[in-house]
Design a protein around this motif. Structure first.
Motif, PDB file in Angstrom:
ATOM      1  N   THR A   3       7.702  28.594  35.466  1.00 40.74           N
ATOM      2  CA  THR A   3       8.646  27.238  35.691  1.00 40.74           C
ATOM      3  C   THR A   3       7.791  26.531  36.500  1.00 40.74           C
ATOM      4  OG1 THR A   3       9.816  28.928  36.745  1.00 40.74           O
ATOM      5  CG2 THR A   3      11.175  26.389  37.435  1.00 40.74           C
ATOM      6  N   ASN A   4       8.089  25.204  36.141  1.00 46.30           N
ATOM      7  CA  ASN A   4       6.972  23.680  36.225  1.00 46.30           C
ATOM      8  C   ASN A   4       8.210  22.981  36.821  1.00 46.30           C
ATOM      9  OD1 ASN A   4       4.835  24.470  34.976  1.00 46.30           O
ATOM     10  ND2 ASN A   4       5.800  22.893  33.484  1.00 46.30           N
ATOM     11  N   ARG A  16      12.308  21.261  32.568  1.00 43.67           N
ATOM     12  CA  ARG A  16      12.493  21.737  30.723  1.00 43.67           C
ATOM     13  C   ARG A  16      12.231  21.381  30.064  1.00 43.67           C
ATOM     14  NH1 ARG A  16      14.081  26.779  29.315  1.00 43.67           N
ATOM     15  NH2 ARG A  16      15.799  26.348  27.307  1.00 43.67           N
ATOM     16  N   ASP A  17      11.001  20.706  29.079  1.00 41.93           N
ATOM     17  CA  ASP A  17      11.002  19.722  27.930  1.00 41.93           C
ATOM     18  C   ASP A  17      10.460  18.864  28.057  1.00 41.93           C
ATOM     19  OD1 ASP A  17      10.688  22.079  26.295  1.00 41.93           O
ATOM     20  OD2 ASP A  17      12.871  21.544  25.918  1.00 41.93           O
ATOM     21  N   THR A  18      11.682  17.836  27.544  1.00 41.33           N
ATOM     22  CA  THR A  18      11.555  16.283  27.807  1.00 41.33           C
ATOM     23  C   THR A  18      12.050  15.737  30.164  1.00 41.33           C
ATOM     24  OG1 THR A  18      12.317  16.043  26.876  1.00 41.33           O
ATOM     25  CG2 THR A  18      10.713  15.059  26.172  1.00 41.33           C
ATOM     26  N   ARG A  19      13.370  17.162  30.644  1.00 42.28           N
ATOM     27  CA  ARG A  19      14.056  16.507  31.417  1.00 42.28           C
ATOM     28  C   ARG A  19      13.729  17.508  32.780  1.00 42.28           C
ATOM     29  NH1 ARG A  19      16.749  12.210  29.341  1.00 42.28           N
ATOM     30  NH2 ARG A  19      18.796  12.954  30.025  1.00 42.28           N
ATOM     31  N   ALA A  20      14.075  16.693  33.270  1.00 40.89           N
ATOM     32  CA  ALA A  20      14.634  17.518  34.844  1.00 40.89           C
ATOM     33  C   ALA A  20      15.673  17.605  35.498  1.00 40.89           C
ATOM     34  CB  ALA A  20      13.736  16.266  35.646  1.00 40.89           C
ATOM     35  N   VAL A  21      15.631  18.979  36.304  1.00 40.81           N
ATOM     36  CA  VAL A  21      16.881  18.915  36.707  1.00 40.81           C
ATOM     37  C   VAL A  21      16.426  18.725  38.210  1.00 40.81           C
ATOM     38  CG1 VAL A  21      18.830  20.731  36.875  1.00 40.81           C
ATOM     39  CG2 VAL A  21      17.510  20.170  35.039  1.00 40.81           C
ATOM     40  N   ARG A  22      17.362  18.593  39.093  1.00 42.21           N
ATOM     41  CA  ARG A  22      17.278  18.317  40.334  1.00 42.21           C
ATOM     42  C   ARG A  22      17.801  19.933  41.217  1.00 42.21           C
ATOM     43  NH1 ARG A  22      17.631  14.383  44.047  1.00 42.21           N
ATOM     44  NH2 ARG A  22      17.572  12.508  42.529  1.00 42.21           N
ATOM     45  N   ILE A  23      16.674  20.347  42.068  1.00 42.96           N
ATOM     46  CA  ILE A  23      16.580  21.630  43.157  1.00 42.96           C
ATOM     47  C   ILE A  23      17.700  21.409  43.763  1.00 42.96           C
ATOM     48  CG2 ILE A  23      15.660  23.413  44.009  1.00 42.96           C
ATOM     49  CD1 ILE A  23      12.925  23.094  41.992  1.00 42.96           C
ATOM     50  N   ASP A  36      12.306  29.244  49.512  1.00 42.41           N
ATOM     51  CA  ASP A  36      13.307  29.053  48.839  1.00 42.41           C
ATOM     52  C   ASP A  36      13.105  28.913  47.686  1.00 42.41           C
ATOM     53  OD1 ASP A  36      16.130  27.977  48.585  1.00 42.41           O
ATOM     54  OD2 ASP A  36      16.029  25.754  49.074  1.00 42.41           O
ATOM     55  N   LEU A  37      12.625  29.872  47.058  1.00 40.23           N
ATOM     56  CA  LEU A  37      12.743  30.239  45.403  1.00 40.23           C
ATOM     57  C   LEU A  37      14.021  30.697  44.489  1.00 40.23           C
ATOM     58  CD1 LEU A  37       9.087  31.818  45.224  1.00 40.23           C
ATOM     59  CD2 LEU A  37       9.788  29.931  44.367  1.00 40.23           C
ATOM     60  N   ALA A  38      14.774  30.850  45.403  1.00 40.04           N
ATOM     61  CA  ALA A  38      15.636  31.429  44.969  1.00 40.04           C
ATOM     62  C   ALA A  38      16.520  30.309  44.757  1.00 40.04           C
ATOM     63  CB  ALA A  38      16.608  32.105  45.795  1.00 40.04           C
ATOM     64  N   ALA A  39      16.552  28.907  45.089  1.00 42.77           N
ATOM     65  CA  ALA A  39      17.161  28.118  44.261  1.00 42.77           C
ATOM     66  C   ALA A  39      16.419  27.589  43.525  1.00 42.77           C
ATOM     67  CB  ALA A  39      16.905  26.199  45.831  1.00 42.77           C
ATOM     68  N   VAL A  40      14.723  27.753  43.360  1.00 41.90           N
ATOM     69  CA  VAL A  40      14.172  26.898  42.416  1.00 41.90           C
ATOM     70  C   VAL A  40      15.164  27.687  40.880  1.00 41.90           C
ATOM     71  CG1 VAL A  40      12.199  26.731  41.362  1.00 41.90           C
ATOM     72  CG2 VAL A  40      12.634  26.695  43.426  1.00 41.90           C
ATOM     73  N   GLU A  42      17.568  29.537  40.587  1.00 39.94           N
ATOM     74  CA  GLU A  42      19.215  28.964  40.041  1.00 39.94           C
ATOM     75  C   GLU A  42      19.067  27.935  39.300  1.00 39.94           C
ATOM     76  OE1 GLU A  42      22.902  29.695  39.406  1.00 39.94           O
ATOM     77  OE2 GLU A  42      21.564  31.202  40.519  1.00 39.94           O
ATOM     78  N   THR A  43      18.604  27.263  39.467  1.00 37.88           N
ATOM     79  CA  THR A  43      17.757  25.557  39.264  1.00 37.88           C
ATOM     80  C   THR A  43      17.394  25.586  37.670  1.00 37.88           C
ATOM     81  OG1 THR A  43      18.117  24.206  41.394  1.00 37.88           O
ATOM     82  CG2 THR A  43      17.523  23.186  38.815  1.00 37.88           C
ATOM     83  N   ALA A  44      16.174  26.351  37.636  1.00 41.39           N
ATOM     84  CA  ALA A  44      15.685  26.717  36.157  1.00 41.39           C
ATOM     85  C   ALA A  44      17.000  27.916  35.266  1.00 41.39           C
ATOM     86  CB  ALA A  44      14.330  27.462  35.836  1.00 41.39           C
ATOM     87  N   ARG A  45      17.747  28.653  35.812  1.00 33.52           N
ATOM     88  CA  ARG A  45      18.764  29.197  35.003  1.00 33.52           C
ATOM     89  C   ARG A  45      19.868  27.839  34.775  1.00 33.52           C
ATOM     90  NH1 ARG A  45      18.280  33.512  38.777  1.00 33.52           N
ATOM     91  NH2 ARG A  45      19.986  32.688  39.635  1.00 33.52           N
ATOM     92  N   GLU A  46      20.258  27.512  34.996  1.00 31.97           N
ATOM     93  CA  GLU A  46      21.577  26.380  34.966  1.00 31.97           C
ATOM     94  C   GLU A  46      20.721  25.523  33.942  1.00 31.97           C
ATOM     95  OE1 GLU A  46      22.766  24.485  38.630  1.00 31.97           O
ATOM     96  OE2 GLU A  46      23.562  26.177  39.420  1.00 31.97           O
TER      97      GLU A  46
END
Length: 316
Positions: A3-4, A16-23, A36-40, A42-46
C-alpha cells in the motif's frame, strides 16, 4: 499487495494508480500513522472497491512521508559496484553513520547547494522505515524482518564531497537542509512481499542521463543483517529511517592507484588541492538547474516506491 501512502500538508492519502484517497486518521507523525494501520487498510479497501475516485495524485504536493524529528542512520559502501568505484578491495567492514533529520525534505523540493560547496554528489538509496522498536541486542532474521520494518521509501543521500573528504567525516557533509529527499510514497509491505526485496531496482538520472542502475542483489550487507549489526549499539523506534547504501555510479570515484600512491606522498593541503583540481574537470557533479530523477521498483511493479524529481539550486 503493498500500500502506497502519500503525505501532504492536509494529511495522509492512500494512492491507487493515479488517484489518492484521504485517510481518516488523526496521525501527525509517521509513527502515529504506523500505529493507526487499521485506518490505512480500511481506506485502501474502500479505494479498491470504489474504483476511479478520489483526488488526482498530480494535483497533490507530496511532502516527505517520513516526518521529523526522527533518527536517520545510513550505511557506508554497501554495494559491490560502489565499493569498486571507491577503490575498496577485499572485505569491507559494515559501517554506519548518522544524518541530521533536518536534512529530510520532500520528493519534489529543491536541493539547495550551500555557497561553500563545490562538489555536490547524489546517492540513491533504499530507505527502511521502522514499524516497531528495535532495542539494543536485537537479532533480526530474514523471516522476522517484517516485524520490525513497516515500509520502504526512495531516498537520496546528497553529499558535499569537498566537506566530506577534507574533514574526514560524514555528519556535516550529508546533513545540510534538503540533503535527504525522501518519498514520494511510504510503501507499506505485506509480510510475504519482503521476499522480493532483492528484485528492487534503484535508478537515478541527472538531466535524463542514467547514472545509477542496480538491484538490491548487489548489496553487501542486506537489511536483516544490517539491523542486527546496528542493534549492537543503536536503538531504533517506529518512524526512524535507515538508508541502506548506494550503488556505483556516483560522481565521486577513487583515483587510479598510481595517482593515489603519489598523492599519499604529498602534504595534506597539496594532496587535496591536486585532487579537487582534477575533480573540477568531472562533469557529473551536480550544478544549479540540474534535474535529478530517482525511482525504486520491482520489474513486475509488485512493489513501486514512486519517483522523485528534484532540482538543484544554489543558495542565495
Amino acid at each position: 499487495m503493498s500500500t502506497n501512502v502519500l503525505r501532504t500538508a492536509d494529511g495522509w492519502w492512500v494512492v491507487r494508480d493515479t488517484r489518492a484517497v484521504r485517510i481518516e486518521t488523526k496521525a501527525v507523525t509517521t509513527a502515529d500513522l504506523l500505529a493507526d494501520l487499521a485506518a490505512v487498510r480500511e481506506t485502501a479497501r474502500e479505494a479498491a472497491a470504489s474504483g476511479d475516485t478520489g483526488t488526482a495524485v498530480a494535483d497533490l504536493v507530496a511532502l516527505s512521508p517520513v516526518t521529523t524529528p526522527c533518527r536517520v542512520v545510513a550505511q557506508m559502501v554497501n554495494y559491490r559496484s560502489h565499493a569498486r568505484d571507491s577503490g575498496f578491495t577485499g572485505d569491507i567492514p559494515p559501517t554506519f553513520f548518522r544524518k541530521a533529520s533536518g536534512s529530510v525534505s520532500g520528493p519534489g523540493e529543491a536541493i539547495v547547494r550551500p555557497s561553500h560547496v563545490q562538489f555536490l554528489d547524489y546517492e540513491i538509496e533504499l530507505g527502511l522505515v521502522m514499524g516497531a522498536p528495535l532495542p539494543v541486542g536485537t537479532v533480526v532474521t530474514e523471516q522476522d524482518l517484517p516485524s520490525y520494518v513497516a515500509g520502504l521509501v526512495v531516498t537520496n543521500d546528497v553529499s558535499a564531497r569537498d566537506v566530506q573528504l577534507t574533514k574526514t567525516q560524514f555528519y556535516e557533509s550529508k546533513s545540510y537542509p534538503t540533503f535527504t529527499p525522501t518519498g514520494p510514497f511510504l510503501s507499506l509491505l505485506e509480510p510475504e512481499e519482503f521476499a522480493h526485496l532483492l528484485d528492487l531496482r534503484l535508478k537515478l538520472s541527472v538531466n535524463g542521463d542514467l547514472r545509477q542502475d542496480r538491484t538490491l542483489a548487489d548489496m553487501i550487507v542486506r537489511p536483516a543483517q544490517a539491523l542486527t549489526l546496528l542493534a549492537r549499539f543503536q536503538t531504533l523506534d517506529p518512524g526512524d529511517l535507515l538508508l541502506t547504501g548506494t550503488p556505483g555510479g556516483t560522481a565521486l570515484k577513487a583515483p587510479p592507484k598510481a595517482v593515489e600512491k603519489v598523492g599519499a606522498l604529498l602534504p595534506p593541503a597539496l594532496k587535496w588541492k591536486a585532487f579537487f583540481r582534477s575533480q573540477a574537470r568531472n562533469p557529473h557533479y551536480l550544478r544549479d538547474g540540474d534535474l535529478i530523477t530517482a525511482a525504486i521498483a520491482t520489474p513486475d511493479g509488485r512493489i513501486d516506491l514512486g519517483e522523485q524529481r528534484t532540482t538543484v539550486t544554489d543558495a542565495q
